[in-house]
Enzyme design. Sequence first.
Site, PDB file in Angstrom:
ATOM      1  N   HIS A 503      13.848 -65.231  61.100  1.00  0.00           N
ATOM      2  CA  HIS A 503      14.234 -65.086  62.512  1.00  0.00           C
ATOM      3  C   HIS A 503      13.874 -63.697  63.031  1.00  0.00           C
ATOM      4  O   HIS A 503      13.182 -63.572  64.060  1.00  0.00           O
ATOM      5  CB  HIS A 503      15.744 -65.325  62.650  1.00  0.00           C
ATOM      6  CG  HIS A 503      16.264 -65.072  64.027  1.00  0.00           C
ATOM      7  ND1 HIS A 503      16.541 -66.095  64.906  1.00  0.00           N
ATOM      8  CD2 HIS A 503      16.558 -63.923  64.696  1.00  0.00           C
ATOM      9  CE1 HIS A 503      16.970 -65.584  66.051  1.00  0.00           C
ATOM     10  NE2 HIS A 503      17.000 -64.265  65.940  1.00  0.00           N
ATOM     11  N   GLU A 504      14.342 -62.656  62.365  1.00  0.00           N
ATOM     12  CA  GLU A 504      14.108 -61.305  62.861  1.00  0.00           C
ATOM     13  C   GLU A 504      12.631 -60.950  62.837  1.00  0.00           C
ATOM     14  O   GLU A 504      12.154 -60.185  63.686  1.00  0.00           O
ATOM     15  CB  GLU A 504      14.927 -60.285  62.061  1.00  0.00           C
ATOM     16  CG  GLU A 504      16.430 -60.421  62.237  1.00  0.00           C
ATOM     17  CD  GLU A 504      16.871 -60.333  63.692  1.00  0.00           C
ATOM     18  OE1 GLU A 504      16.187 -59.637  64.497  1.00  0.00           O
ATOM     19  OE2 GLU A 504      17.897 -60.945  64.041  1.00  0.00           O
ATOM     20  N   HIS A 507      10.959 -61.852  66.024  1.00  0.00           N
ATOM     21  CA  HIS A 507      11.028 -60.765  67.009  1.00  0.00           C
ATOM     22  C   HIS A 507       9.950 -59.717  66.708  1.00  0.00           C
ATOM     23  O   HIS A 507       9.296 -59.206  67.628  1.00  0.00           O
ATOM     24  CB  HIS A 507      12.390 -60.082  66.955  1.00  0.00           C
ATOM     25  CG  HIS A 507      13.500 -60.846  67.588  1.00  0.00           C
ATOM     26  ND1 HIS A 507      13.420 -61.370  68.862  1.00  0.00           N
ATOM     27  CD2 HIS A 507      14.746 -61.157  67.136  1.00  0.00           C
ATOM     28  CE1 HIS A 507      14.566 -61.964  69.164  1.00  0.00           C
ATOM     29  NE2 HIS A 507      15.382 -61.858  68.138  1.00  0.00           N
ATOM     30  N   HIS A 510       6.664 -60.742  67.931  1.00  0.00           N
ATOM     31  CA  HIS A 510       6.610 -60.627  69.399  1.00  0.00           C
ATOM     32  C   HIS A 510       6.251 -59.192  69.789  1.00  0.00           C
ATOM     33  O   HIS A 510       5.519 -58.976  70.775  1.00  0.00           O
ATOM     34  CB  HIS A 510       7.975 -61.016  69.966  1.00  0.00           C
ATOM     35  CG  HIS A 510       7.949 -61.466  71.390  1.00  0.00           C
ATOM     36  ND1 HIS A 510       9.089 -61.832  72.075  1.00  0.00           N
ATOM     37  CD2 HIS A 510       6.939 -61.602  72.292  1.00  0.00           C
ATOM     38  CE1 HIS A 510       8.779 -62.195  73.303  1.00  0.00           C
ATOM     39  NE2 HIS A 510       7.477 -62.051  73.463  1.00  0.00           N
TER      40      HIS A 510
END
Length: 713
Positions: A503-504, A507, A510
């Site tokens: 998940h992290e 980011h 991104h």
Amino acid sequence: MQSIKTLPLAALVCALSPLAAVPALAQTSTAPLADGAIFAQASTLPFQTPDFSKIKDSDFRPALLEGIKQKQAEIDGIANNPEAPTFANTIEALERSGQMLDRVNAVFSALTGANTNDTLDAVDAETAPMLTALSDSITLNDKLFARIKALYDQRAALNLAPDQLQVLTLRYDSMVRNGALLSAADKAKLKDINGKLSTLETQFGQKLTAGTKDAALVVTGKGALSGLSEAEVAAAAKAAADRKLPAGRFVIPLQNTTQQPQLSSLKNRATRQALFAKGWTRSEQGGANDTRAMILEQAALRAEKARLLGFKDYASLAISNQMAKTPENAVKFLNQMVPALAAAQKRDAAELNKLVKARGGKFAVTPADWDYYSGLLRQQKYAFDDSQVKPYLEITNVLENGVFFAANKLYGLTFTKRTDLPVYHPDVTVYQVNDQDGSELALFYFDPWKRDNKRGGAWMSNFVDQSGLMGTKPVVYNVSNYAKPAPGQPALVTWDDANTMFHEFGHALHGMLSNQRYPSIAGTNTARDFVEFPSQFNENWMTEPTVLANFAKHYQTGAPMPSELVAKIEKAATFNQAYALGEVVAAQLLDLKWHSLPAGTAPRDVNAFENAALKASGLDVAHVPPRYRTSYFRHIWGGGYAAAYYAYGWTEMLDHDAYQWFKDNGGMTRANGQKFRDTVLSQGHAADYATMYRNLTGRDPSIEPMLKARGLK
């Protein structure tokens, strides 16, 4: 969760009322740098990454003050420019402004989140209102707004490139939403409110960090820890030793959520109840760490701010520039899940009570018991638990052969460990990231282990932002709070921890794959209900067969995770969703209730308001309390997610719908990865969110794939 402590350039767009003069920062070749001067120029290390070997605690206060002073002067120069406004001398000049402040604030925010101390906390408390005042006086600078408005009004004739038009439009809209059209008297009121809110948000975070540390459960004797692994018992013993407690004592530190990881394993019910109670009341003891009075003050101030700006409540203000557009749309989205969730919660509670009775228990299941008995039920149904899975999840293997491997398959990225760059704590590891053509792309910092001076949760942010205008490449970091093994023990993580790593890193992707000219629209500078989309989407690749096979290997033997265990995990994927999703939806609805209060209607009792709001949700909150209680809901009172916690659910809808598109179009291919990179990851906020999503899938998102994935349909 993306970090939001660092103020983006878009938030720092105007000048502060004059500060006391800050002495010039001396720099000579023969003497040590004066405090703060380390931030006067960009770092000379690769990618301009911070030189932590030279940064001292004493650098931050003078560097922040000097950064504010420089930013103020730059904004004054833009606002008072005698030349007619142009995109270059106004908007582009704003994009270039505040570089020293950005450098110091990026590092300072990282350290106050991940490695703080009393000195840094004191500087944070002092400077947070100054940064807010700087932001306010930019937003409320009449001369600056007049220049931006003049450009905005003639935008059709300016021949702007699409990204330039977007930056101009966003800056104009932001200033209007932040009070540029208010009267002088109302602008003064708004500045006062924002200053108070900044102070309260900083104080809330500090109180919660202290309260979470102080509320750690202390037990005597190993018997109280029955059910925990040897490694977990050793970690509890070390935590006690670190706190200088007598021999025979053990400490279970708290994580920031309502449920605690050890509740799934602890056999001793008294210990479970005590641990749950410690977490539940951590910020409600009536002492120095009680957060409730400041929460009431924050709620009232936010409602008054919304009224000043012409909105009926703070939720309407906060969501007006999000993908959802209105709080009504956010609540409608959440309410689509409530009937099925409530029914599943009651059904699951009845099943757990049946199990309790079958095992000789003479009590009804409580939230403190839920994880333990659901774990037994999962074992009964699927014959596996975390103790079977963890030996296959050694943290470095998960990172390098799982998270990085997936990024290579999808985007062609390669990763090389760097041991020559200084870090802010020995727990941190650094990797250089190269693009598909071999060119240098980014640096990635990884800080996984829980520390008492680290705030709870997991997050991502940047030390250096990507910007074509500045010629900078991204330096990104992920911070988490996994249970650190005792010395000599293997660094194993849970299945949920591994999922958080994916998940992290979504980011991080991104931020790393951003390809924008202007920093204010680059990377993760997007709406709350869009910024979690890439991170949640990236979770899908953890269980992709080729990825799972590459990292899920026994830490001792290297044997792959047995296919029958993988099958059990897949079958159990929707198990306990009544709790897992229910606790989040309850917190999301609680957040929106707090921020749907009109001005002048703030309650007098935090707990009474919370109880009424949860009761109105329609969920079985007696068995499934919210993931964050009001008094320790850091996201909304100190983390920038006020009226925006629903965004995790909204972006999960985008995640599952986009993953369905991948499956319908060939799955995990480089071509599909490139399309996701081109339409989402590289775009930042270069276009409307709904348009970007349609550019990927060719359609608007549907909630159906999410409901199916959660086992609710």
